[in-house]
Design an enzyme around this catalytic site. Sequence first.
Site, PDB file in Angstrom:
ATOM      1  N   HIS A  38       5.129   8.603   0.617  1.00 47.35           N
ATOM      2  CA  HIS A  38       5.114   7.198   0.433  1.00 47.35           C
ATOM      3  C   HIS A  38       3.989   6.513  -0.749  1.00 47.35           C
ATOM      4  CE1 HIS A  38       5.437   3.281   1.969  1.00 47.35           C
ATOM      5  NE2 HIS A  38       5.970   3.071   0.902  1.00 47.35           N
ATOM      6  N   ASN A  45       1.611  -3.270  -6.806  1.00 47.85           N
ATOM      7  CA  ASN A  45       0.337  -3.334  -8.464  1.00 47.85           C
ATOM      8  C   ASN A  45      -0.322  -2.774  -9.233  1.00 47.85           C
ATOM      9  OD1 ASN A  45       0.099  -6.624  -8.428  1.00 47.85           O
ATOM     10  ND2 ASN A  45       0.743  -5.879  -5.753  1.00 47.85           N
ATOM     11  N   ARG A  60      11.661  -9.707  -1.827  1.00 49.03           N
ATOM     12  CA  ARG A  60      11.472  -8.918  -2.616  1.00 49.03           C
ATOM     13  C   ARG A  60      11.900  -9.155  -3.231  1.00 49.03           C
ATOM     14  NH1 ARG A  60       7.842  -4.224  -1.015  1.00 49.03           N
ATOM     15  NH2 ARG A  60       7.958  -4.299   1.407  1.00 49.03           N
ATOM     16  N   CYS A 119       0.753  -2.927   0.282  1.00 43.66           N
ATOM     17  CA  CYS A 119      -1.042  -2.939   0.204  1.00 43.66           C
ATOM     18  C   CYS A 119      -1.210  -2.058  -1.453  1.00 43.66           C
ATOM     19  CB  CYS A 119      -0.889  -1.934   1.307  1.00 43.66           C
ATOM     20  SG  CYS A 119      -0.979  -2.061   2.949  1.00 43.66           S
ATOM     21  N   LYS A 137      14.366   5.276   1.856  1.00 40.95           N
ATOM     22  CA  LYS A 137      12.982   4.859   2.828  1.00 40.95           C
ATOM     23  C   LYS A 137      13.970   5.766   3.359  1.00 40.95           C
ATOM     24  CE  LYS A 137       9.477   2.533   1.511  1.00 40.95           C
ATOM     25  NZ  LYS A 137       9.024   2.485   1.796  1.00 40.95           N
ATOM     26  N   ASP A 160       6.950   3.437  -5.658  1.00 38.64           N
ATOM     27  CA  ASP A 160       7.039   3.916  -3.801  1.00 38.64           C
ATOM     28  C   ASP A 160       7.075   5.124  -3.669  1.00 38.64           C
ATOM     29  OD1 ASP A 160       7.147   1.985  -1.878  1.00 38.64           O
ATOM     30  OD2 ASP A 160       9.398   3.030  -1.432  1.00 38.64           O
ATOM     31  N   ARG A 181      11.748  -3.971   7.582  1.00 37.02           N
ATOM     32  CA  ARG A 181      12.380  -2.306   8.369  1.00 37.02           C
ATOM     33  C   ARG A 181      12.544  -2.908   9.278  1.00 37.02           C
ATOM     34  NH1 ARG A 181       8.652   0.498   7.635  1.00 37.02           N
ATOM     35  NH2 ARG A 181       7.788  -0.291   6.084  1.00 37.02           N
ATOM     36  N   LYS A 215       0.706  -0.791  -3.906  1.00 29.82           N
ATOM     37  CA  LYS A 215       1.433   0.496  -4.942  1.00 29.82           C
ATOM     38  C   LYS A 215       2.145  -0.143  -6.264  1.00 29.82           C
ATOM     39  CE  LYS A 215       4.116   2.375  -1.471  1.00 29.82           C
ATOM     40  NZ  LYS A 215       3.063   1.497  -0.520  1.00 29.82           N
ATOM     41  N   TYR A 218      18.806  -5.212   5.165  1.00 27.52           N
ATOM     42  CA  TYR A 218      17.515  -5.610   4.632  1.00 27.52           C
ATOM     43  C   TYR A 218      16.768  -4.753   4.108  1.00 27.52           C
ATOM     44  CZ  TYR A 218      13.648  -8.646   2.928  1.00 27.52           C
ATOM     45  OH  TYR A 218      13.432  -8.645   2.319  1.00 27.52           O
ATOM     46  N   GLY A 219      16.610  -4.375   3.582  1.00 24.32           N
ATOM     47  CA  GLY A 219      15.901  -3.215   2.227  1.00 24.32           C
ATOM     48  C   GLY A 219      15.708  -2.432   2.732  1.00 24.32           C
ATOM     49  N   GLY A 220      14.892  -1.136   3.382  1.00 22.86           N
ATOM     50  CA  GLY A 220      14.636   0.410   4.148  1.00 22.86           C
ATOM     51  C   GLY A 220      15.626   0.615   4.707  1.00 22.86           C
ATOM     52  N   ASN A 265       7.684 -11.517   3.297  1.00 22.60           N
ATOM     53  CA  ASN A 265       8.842 -10.155   2.614  1.00 22.60           C
ATOM     54  C   ASN A 265       9.352 -10.314   2.237  1.00 22.60           C
ATOM     55  OD1 ASN A 265       8.189  -7.037   2.809  1.00 22.60           O
ATOM     56  ND2 ASN A 265      10.709  -7.064   3.988  1.00 22.60           N
ATOM     57  N   ARG A 324      -5.588  -1.200   3.676  1.00 22.82           N
ATOM     58  CA  ARG A 324      -6.723  -3.048   3.811  1.00 22.82           C
ATOM     59  C   ARG A 324      -7.165  -2.299   4.733  1.00 22.82           C
ATOM     60  NH1 ARG A 324      -3.540  -7.300   2.336  1.00 22.82           N
ATOM     61  NH2 ARG A 324      -1.931  -6.680   1.207  1.00 22.82           N
ATOM     62  N   SER A 349       2.585   0.006   3.691  1.00 26.38           N
ATOM     63  CA  SER A 349       3.866  -0.971   2.927  1.00 26.38           C
ATOM     64  C   SER A 349       3.172  -1.575   2.363  1.00 26.38           C
ATOM     65  CB  SER A 349       4.808  -1.479   3.675  1.00 26.38           C
ATOM     66  OG  SER A 349       6.001  -0.594   3.821  1.00 26.38           O
TER      67      SER A 349
HETATM   68  P1  GTP Z   1       5.484  -1.845  -0.151  1.00 25.31           P
HETATM   69  O1  GTP Z   1       6.675  -2.528  -1.596  1.00 25.31           O
HETATM   70  O2  GTP Z   1       5.523  -2.436   0.628  1.00 25.31           O
HETATM   71  O3  GTP Z   1       5.783  -0.420  -0.431  1.00 25.31           O
HETATM   72  O4  GTP Z   1       4.087  -2.155  -1.036  1.00 25.31           O
HETATM   73  P2  GTP Z   1       3.263  -2.205  -1.970  1.00 25.31           P
HETATM   74  O5  GTP Z   1       2.167  -1.046  -1.146  1.00 25.31           O
HETATM   75  O6  GTP Z   1       3.393  -1.431  -3.635  1.00 25.31           O
HETATM   76  O7  GTP Z   1       2.381  -3.193  -2.057  1.00 25.31           O
HETATM   77  P3  GTP Z   1       2.726  -4.730  -3.540  1.00 25.31           P
HETATM   78  O8  GTP Z   1       2.087  -3.921  -4.822  1.00 25.31           O
HETATM   79  O9  GTP Z   1       3.531  -4.680  -3.886  1.00 25.31           O
HETATM   80  O10 GTP Z   1       0.936  -5.054  -3.205  1.00 25.31           O
HETATM   81  C1  GTP Z   1       1.427  -5.944  -1.657  1.00 25.31           C
HETATM   82  C2  GTP Z   1       0.810  -6.995  -1.521  1.00 25.31           C
HETATM   83  O11 GTP Z   1      -1.131  -7.174  -2.403  1.00 25.31           O
HETATM   84  C3  GTP Z   1       0.938  -8.269  -2.830  1.00 25.31           C
HETATM   85  O12 GTP Z   1       0.617  -9.288  -2.450  1.00 25.31           O
HETATM   86  C4  GTP Z   1      -0.274  -8.311  -3.982  1.00 25.31           C
HETATM   87  O13 GTP Z   1      -0.396  -9.144  -4.697  1.00 25.31           O
HETATM   88  C5  GTP Z   1      -1.584  -7.798  -3.132  1.00 25.31           C
HETATM   89  N1  GTP Z   1      -2.058  -7.035  -3.590  1.00 25.31           N
HETATM   90  C6  GTP Z   1      -2.117  -5.897  -4.731  1.00 25.31           C
HETATM   91  N2  GTP Z   1      -3.150  -4.789  -5.227  1.00 25.31           N
HETATM   92  C7  GTP Z   1      -3.771  -5.962  -4.829  1.00 25.31           C
HETATM   93  C8  GTP Z   1      -6.011  -5.607  -5.052  1.00 25.31           C
HETATM   94  O14 GTP Z   1      -5.638  -4.466  -5.790  1.00 25.31           O
HETATM   95  N3  GTP Z   1      -6.257  -6.554  -4.534  1.00 25.31           N
HETATM   96  C9  GTP Z   1      -6.020  -7.934  -3.736  1.00 25.31           C
HETATM   97  N4  GTP Z   1      -6.666  -8.245  -3.011  1.00 25.31           N
HETATM   98  N5  GTP Z   1      -4.134  -8.011  -3.338  1.00 25.31           N
HETATM   99  C10 GTP Z   1      -3.709  -7.342  -3.650  1.00 25.31           C
HETATM  100  C1  SPV Z   2       8.165  -0.338   1.938  1.00 25.07           C
HETATM  101  O1  SPV Z   2       7.751  -1.452   3.488  1.00 25.07           O
HETATM  102  O2  SPV Z   2       7.164   0.173   2.089  1.00 25.07           O
HETATM  103  C2  SPV Z   2       9.193  -0.508   0.997  1.00 25.07           C
HETATM  104  C3  SPV Z   2      10.150  -1.701   1.290  1.00 25.07           C
HETATM  105  O3  SPV Z   2       8.358   0.166  -0.012  1.00 25.07           O
HETATM  106  S1  SPV Z   2      11.277  -1.328   2.135  1.00 25.07           S
HETATM  107  O4  SPV Z   2      12.376  -0.973   1.520  1.00 25.07           O
HETATM  108  O5  SPV Z   2      12.255  -2.861   3.214  1.00 25.07           O
HETATM  109  O6  SPV Z   2      10.587   0.135   3.096  1.00 25.07           O
HETATM  110 MN    MN Z   3       6.732   0.691  -0.030  1.00 24.38          MN
END
Ligand code: GTP
Ligand code: SPV
Ligand code: MN
Length: 647
Positions: free
Chosen positions: A290, A318, A431, A314, A270, A337, A112, A316, A261-263, A429, A462, A312
């Site tokens: 979000h 997971n 995906r 951070c 988004k 998301d 984005r 979600k 790309y993406g968003g 980034n 973070r 993003s």
């Molecule tokens: P967007 O799709 O961009 O909104 O991201 P998101 O918030 O869904 O983040 P996602 O769960 O994809 O995690 C992003 C990164 O953080 C990945 O590389 C994960 O492996 C890492 N991560 C997620 N949860 C944890 C955790 O509990 N501890 C650590 N150390 N890293 C984590």
């Molecule tokens: C984010 O950046 O929070 C995402 C990926 O979920 S994107 O769809 O590119 O915005």
């Molecule tokens: Mn997101």
Amino acid sequence: MPELIEQSKIISANGCGLPQLHKLRQDNCGLYSHIRGIPTSYGDVSSLTAGVRSFVEEAVALCQPDQVHICDGSEQENKMLIKTLLESGTIVALPKYENCWLARTNPGDVARVESKTFICTETREETIPTPKDGVKGTLGNWISPLDMEAAIQQRFPGCMKGRTMYVVPFSMGPVGSPLSKIGIEVTDSAYVVASMRIMTRMGASVLQQLAKKEEFVRALHSVGTPANGVVEQPSWPCDPERTIILHKPAENLIVSYGSGYGGNSLLGKKCFALRIGSTIAKREGWLAEHMLILGITDPKGVKKYITAAFPSACGKTNLAMLNPSLSNYKVECVGDDIPWMKFDSQGVLRAINPENGFFGVAPGTSVETNPIAMNTVFKNTIFTNVASTSDGGVYWEGMESSLAPNVQITDWLGKPWTKESGKPAAHPNSRFCTPAAQCPIIDGAWEDPAGVPISAMLFGGRRPAGVPLIYEARDWTHGVFIGAAMRSESTAAAEHKGKVIMHDPFAMRPFFGYNFGDYVAHWLSMEKRGQVPKIFHVNWFRKSDAGKFMWPGYGENSRVLDWILRRVNGEPCYVESAIGRIPAAGELNLAGMKEQIDVEQLFSLPKEFWTQEVEAIRNYFETQVGADLPASIYAELDKLKGLVADL
Ligand code: GTP
Ligand code: SPV
Ligand code: MN
């Protein structure tokens, strides 16, 4: 879009009624049809409602595509799209898996672009708070209606010459649900169409729904062509120099140019579900956020739903797919998301997931960290910017243990890669775009039109220093303050370079559709509208002096959810601290953990850190939001300052 209508009038006055050079094809009804003289290569013009038809006509007149394809969402159509994408080299097949594909983008189009994303309102104040004199506003970008029109006219006329214009009818939320909303995305990218088919409910049923009630968000997208006419990478056309993403909430209009790309390009996500969505939510008294949504069942069999707002990349996705290390807990996923949340007639806050798929960060996803995601993504998935393997599979940082022996790796740029290459094989980034229904722990109620009842909301980010693993807000206003004061290390999800701690209130900084001060006031007002959930703040990312994560994260986060659920159930398992309630000694269940946890360090509140934090928040509020921020939030900050002084 008065100018756009003008343009279309000119085109029809010029008598483009008869297609001349276009190769006519039969549409799937066996009829030839045209829109403003341009032939349809697929789909049925008569299926378009009057409003959709006039939007498409305007877009055709402006963008001048060679042909128009009206999407029906069918399997047959998807096969055609995949064939087109293979022929253009935009995707390659991944024969190791079932119906999986890999796209490698232009390296200039990988995330984005927040600096090129604008909200258009009559006045600047409607879009962003007025920063202090001499300070650059960081809570969104405003564009005037005249400048938006000029930006469109500088980029769009003729931008689809030689291309197919796809008309993508999509529903955010299950088709026909009272909480769902419809959009029409017009795009010149087959990759966007194939992705929208995964991320939203897309196709003919949406047009049928529109025929009952014609209300939709208009979304115009083109990958564009650089001003000098040179398309660097024909398999991924884009125009990074002139990329712009525009939103006009007053007209429910989204216009995006230059990026695939993406968003930036999947406009339901988004642009619609958050930016336009938050403006609709403000007007109608609900929340578009979000956040992930998960269901969690405790050892007694009691199920609760939780949302969590992390910026993003951070955590979600997971957390939404958590595989609990506390084995007597069960987690199910509703969304990863975005929730749309409304109070029902009983005053219960209910959330739906408007999306239909996950557009998840690939690196870091592994059988060790997120086995549920690994069991989701290896069929019917479009991967973007991951690395590929010589046995027809994918690879990214974290997948080491899944790698078959002796395979060769090709990085996201298409170059041979080894561990010694010194740079990541997959773009940070990169995906996966995968259907939500495939997730083995998708919640039984994930498509319930009534939504799921929300008991707790988490904020987090973070924070390598100073911020403990978990704390709880004392009340709603304190919780809203915690959301407003959120900060997090920047990630590869947008164009920010390096790892700087950025303010990211509510994890929504890139996604606010209107003035952040008004947004906070709207959140505060929720307390009067119904039963508000408890609010918590979590931080999985605190590091030791040696630079190591102090908390193992992932499945072990279930221990934190256990404490949260006990608090939701009213257990007095907490003590007060300067920043909120934290687990009382021994109340965070650490039994059976493999790693030794330094609980004291994990929950320590260094006075110097918090003194600086209070000042950073004050500076941010005063210089960025000023008088637009409700007084009760400044009062919470004063309270925090007093408590930190006593640390
Ligand atoms: P967007 O799709 O961009 O909104 O991201 P998101 O918030 O869904 O983040 P996602 O769960 O994809 O995690 C992003 C990164 O953080 C990945 O590389 C994960 O492996 C890492 N991560 C997620 N949860 C944890 C955790 O509990 N501890 C650590 N150390 N890293 C984590
Ligand atoms: C984010 O950046 O929070 C995402 C990926 O979920 S994107 O769809 O590119 O915005
Ligand atoms: Mn997101």
